[in-house]
Write an enzyme that holds these catalytic residues in place. Sequence first.
Site, PDB file in Angstrom:
ATOM      1  N   ILE A  56      29.679 -21.549  95.648  1.00 44.84           N
ATOM      2  CA  ILE A  56      28.621 -20.346  95.637  1.00 44.84           C
ATOM      3  C   ILE A  56      29.045 -19.131  96.066  1.00 44.84           C
ATOM      4  CG2 ILE A  56      26.310 -19.802  97.020  1.00 44.84           C
ATOM      5  CD1 ILE A  56      25.975 -22.231  94.852  1.00 44.84           C
ATOM      6  N   CYS A 116      19.471 -25.279  95.518  1.00 47.98           N
ATOM      7  CA  CYS A 116      19.300 -25.151  94.016  1.00 47.98           C
ATOM      8  C   CYS A 116      18.193 -25.797  93.410  1.00 47.98           C
ATOM      9  CB  CYS A 116      20.569 -25.294  93.325  1.00 47.98           C
ATOM     10  SG  CYS A 116      21.152 -27.145  93.651  1.00 47.98           S
ATOM     11  N   ARG A 173      27.612 -41.808  98.115  1.00 52.06           N
ATOM     12  CA  ARG A 173      28.550 -40.741  97.793  1.00 52.06           C
ATOM     13  C   ARG A 173      29.997 -40.826  97.982  1.00 52.06           C
ATOM     14  NH1 ARG A 173      25.302 -35.300  99.524  1.00 52.06           N
ATOM     15  NH2 ARG A 173      23.476 -36.262  99.846  1.00 52.06           N
ATOM     16  N   GLY A 185      16.070 -33.401  99.641  1.00 51.92           N
ATOM     17  CA  GLY A 185      15.075 -32.801 100.413  1.00 51.92           C
ATOM     18  C   GLY A 185      14.438 -31.892  99.590  1.00 51.92           C
ATOM     19  N   ARG A 222      23.149 -38.264  91.252  1.00 50.69           N
ATOM     20  CA  ARG A 222      24.468 -37.620  90.644  1.00 50.69           C
ATOM     21  C   ARG A 222      25.175 -38.286  90.002  1.00 50.69           C
ATOM     22  NH1 ARG A 222      26.153 -34.375  95.326  1.00 50.69           N
ATOM     23  NH2 ARG A 222      24.328 -33.786  96.437  1.00 50.69           N
TER      24      ARG A 222
END
Length: 401
Positions: free
Chosen positions: A77, A218, A263, A277, A299
Amino acid sequence: MASNMLSIANPSLRVYNKGFSEFSGLHTSSLPFGRKGSDDLMAFVSFQTNAVGGKRSSQNGVVEAKLKVAINGFGRIGRNFLRCWHGRKDSPLDVVVINDTGGVKQASHLLKYDSILGTFDADVKTAGDSAISVDGKVIKVVSDRNPVNLPWGDMGIDLVIEGTGVFVDRDGAGKHLQAGAKKVLITAPGKGDIPTYVVGVNEEGYTHADTIISNASCTTNCLAPFVKVLDQKFGIIKGTMTTTHSYTGDQRLLDASHRDLRRARAACLNIVPTSTGAAKAVALVLPNLKGKLNGIALRVPTPNVSVVDLVVQVSKKTFAEEVNAAFRESADNELKGILSVCDEPLVSIDFRCTDVSSTIDSSLTMVMGDDMVKVIAWYDNEWGYSQRVVDLADIVANKWQ
């Protein structure tokens, strides 16, 4: 419409307000001097970092001073933000320093060469051992993991773009204020009572009194604009969301330990269900939707661009074409530059470097019966989000007192 019928939109193969890379970050700088040697560059660093001001005032439409901005964390970012800002004309922001633990050489190289964005069409190079130069614009580079130790006070920093994903609560982000910065903009969901703003949804609520703010995630930036349209036009009763999201740096390249056991698995080999969230966070910017939305993330093995699948029950009877018409109207008016509608049969890579927050895929809009609406929206989870960070920072600058 009969309650057992399924309505599917019939696209006319048009693209509304598509907005691909209008601010691509590839424009040259408008600075009124050419590229100079290292001595001149370092002299300019000294001039920039010791210049008086940072507060903006205007006389006869001329900006007397720009907001002095620091980027904390020069990852995905942070670098996207710098490219987006560099592509803006007459920006009220002046990026003067980056805090990056990788150092000058790495910051310069990763800004210039990007596996997703491609090579930056700008003259990027190191300027001595403590700065980088972007088309002659010199940006100082410092390195400290503790924000309290950063030279924000000495440099007169007005706004910190907090891009590490670490300092997201008031205590953490507040360390930048302790270091002398005046305000902090978190490029992630904030924790606690930090005000959250999504451009196009509730940014008008920002006031200069806010010292620490969040640009949300995002996915929330993709979801909130078109959810706002749905709720205003049709009334949302309840709904669920799934974001099919590109993998991020928070995942593992190969199986390795992670607090989230899913993950922990190899990002490039698996579809990884995980929490998000984003749906609940919509209530932070649209309070009337509190408790009405929830969702999960999947993902997937793509490096960039994600897609939201929202299903909601609405109070007003409708059909797919009417839903798309509502999106088109908003995309051409109050959400211009934030929301777009695409009628082409595209895939994820086609939305890379899309400036807007969300692009409705009109051919996939469905209405089951007359009150269950399904909407698909694409978003560049890096570039599009970073454009909104620049937008929100501009709002901070324009409301500076």
